[in-house]
Design an enzyme around this catalytic site. Sequence first.
Site, PDB file in Angstrom:
ATOM      1  N   CYS A 148       0.382   2.246   6.638  1.00  0.00           N
ATOM      2  CA  CYS A 148       0.737   0.850   6.866  1.00  0.00           C
ATOM      3  C   CYS A 148       0.854   0.137   5.525  1.00  0.00           C
ATOM      4  O   CYS A 148       0.223   0.519   4.540  1.00  0.00           O
ATOM      5  CB  CYS A 148      -0.298   0.166   7.755  1.00  0.00           C
ATOM      6  SG  CYS A 148      -1.977   0.185   7.095  1.00  0.00           S
ATOM      7  N   HIS A 194      -9.265   3.872  -1.191  1.00  0.00           N
ATOM      8  CA  HIS A 194      -7.867   3.454  -1.076  1.00  0.00           C
ATOM      9  C   HIS A 194      -7.455   2.680  -2.327  1.00  0.00           C
ATOM     10  O   HIS A 194      -7.425   1.451  -2.331  1.00  0.00           O
ATOM     11  CB  HIS A 194      -7.710   2.605   0.185  1.00  0.00           C
ATOM     12  CG  HIS A 194      -6.347   2.059   0.422  1.00  0.00           C
ATOM     13  ND1 HIS A 194      -5.194   2.595  -0.134  1.00  0.00           N
ATOM     14  CD2 HIS A 194      -5.936   0.986   1.174  1.00  0.00           C
ATOM     15  CE1 HIS A 194      -4.150   1.887   0.268  1.00  0.00           C
ATOM     16  NE2 HIS A 194      -4.573   0.908   1.052  1.00  0.00           N
ATOM     17  N   CYS A 251       0.807  -1.219   0.000  1.00  0.00           N
ATOM     18  CA  CYS A 251       0.000   0.000   0.000  1.00  0.00           C
ATOM     19  C   CYS A 251       0.841   1.271   0.000  1.00  0.00           C
ATOM     20  O   CYS A 251       0.324   2.351  -0.284  1.00  0.00           O
ATOM     21  CB  CYS A 251      -0.937   0.012   1.201  1.00  0.00           C
ATOM     22  SG  CYS A 251      -2.197  -1.282   1.141  1.00  0.00           S
TER      23      CYS A 251
END
Length: 388
Positions: free
Chosen positions: A368, A338, A89
């Site tokens: 994260c 996201h 990510c």
Amino acid sequence: MAEAFIIDAVRTPVGRRNGGLSKVHPADMAAHVIAETVRRTGIDSAEFDEVILGAIDQVGPQAMDIARTSWLAAGLSERVPGTTVERQCGSGQQAVSYAAQAVMSGTSDLVLAGGVQSMSSIPISFANSAARELGFPDPFTGSAGWAERYGDQKVSQFIGAEMMVDKWGLTRSEMEDFAVESHVRALAAQAQGRFDREILPLNGITADEGPREPNRAKIESLAPLSDGGRLTAATSSQISDAAAVLLLASEDAVRRYGLKPRARIHSISARGDDPIMMLSAPIEATRHALGRSGMSLDEIDLLEINEAFASVVLAWQRELDVDMDKVNVNGGGISLGHPIGATGARIMTTLLHELERTGGRYGLQTMCEGGGQANVTIIERLDEGFRL
């Protein structure tokens, strides 16, 4: 060490899964913001040193070095190479870090960096599912070294997020409160036009599709993501499609081309943590970044931490005692979405524009990442009258 300046930051709207951007090829999504960023500079595209993009699940339309494909799809010089980064990510944020390092080392003068992801085209974990269908194990099965160190524990972001719920004693209610606030902030930001300067409309879509008026009764009725768990779809980030890029330039390029720096990269770092819990790394990464930069949280005007799950942000806040009035002031992954490979660049784009809107000086971004990792970038907004 030489400075790395942020000259521009542009993004597409964040589209919902199967929404307005779902049929747009990811290379065209990235090309859209790349072409506009280059156009604004007035510089011949052959003068750029490289384009670096983050992308996860590099298969199908996202395969074959999508950074290079996107640059060419934008109709720009064939002389410019591209590199595609995969740090889960944090891929988009890491792409910017690599660009900054190239500029600060003196090996590059003009670098476009960001990320792209079409989660509608390539569903999350599609690559692993396809590999299993072909008879390949998951990334950890069969590794003697991994088994010796971590045994046969299942590795999953959902498991990690629930582990954080348990470790920090978070309640479902407080996570739902956080999710509601994310949507409230995002809707307010949209109503006030805060995203207008950073978004380049695409395919008829002019605004992020994720934010919606929260229905608390519906949120409370949702089943948990796992048996006995406290996280639900409402307290998790949305599956999304988007692209975002930032232009980084050296002092020499700023002078040579008459560019106007909007910010400078103040600090870049990354740290790792427990790969099974996976999502707790922003805590230690933020501590490390502050120590390395010699700064305190009081000196940071705005903070952005990706809302992969509500538990990630709330555990980070609890450990570091962060003032939530300065965190994700325009919403985050729960409301805005996201698009995993692009989120790092989307967040930095929003952070820069919000610093400019509010007159803040320093902004800190962290997120994260799979494998128990986290990036931290601190940027410093420059005044309108800044000159080299």
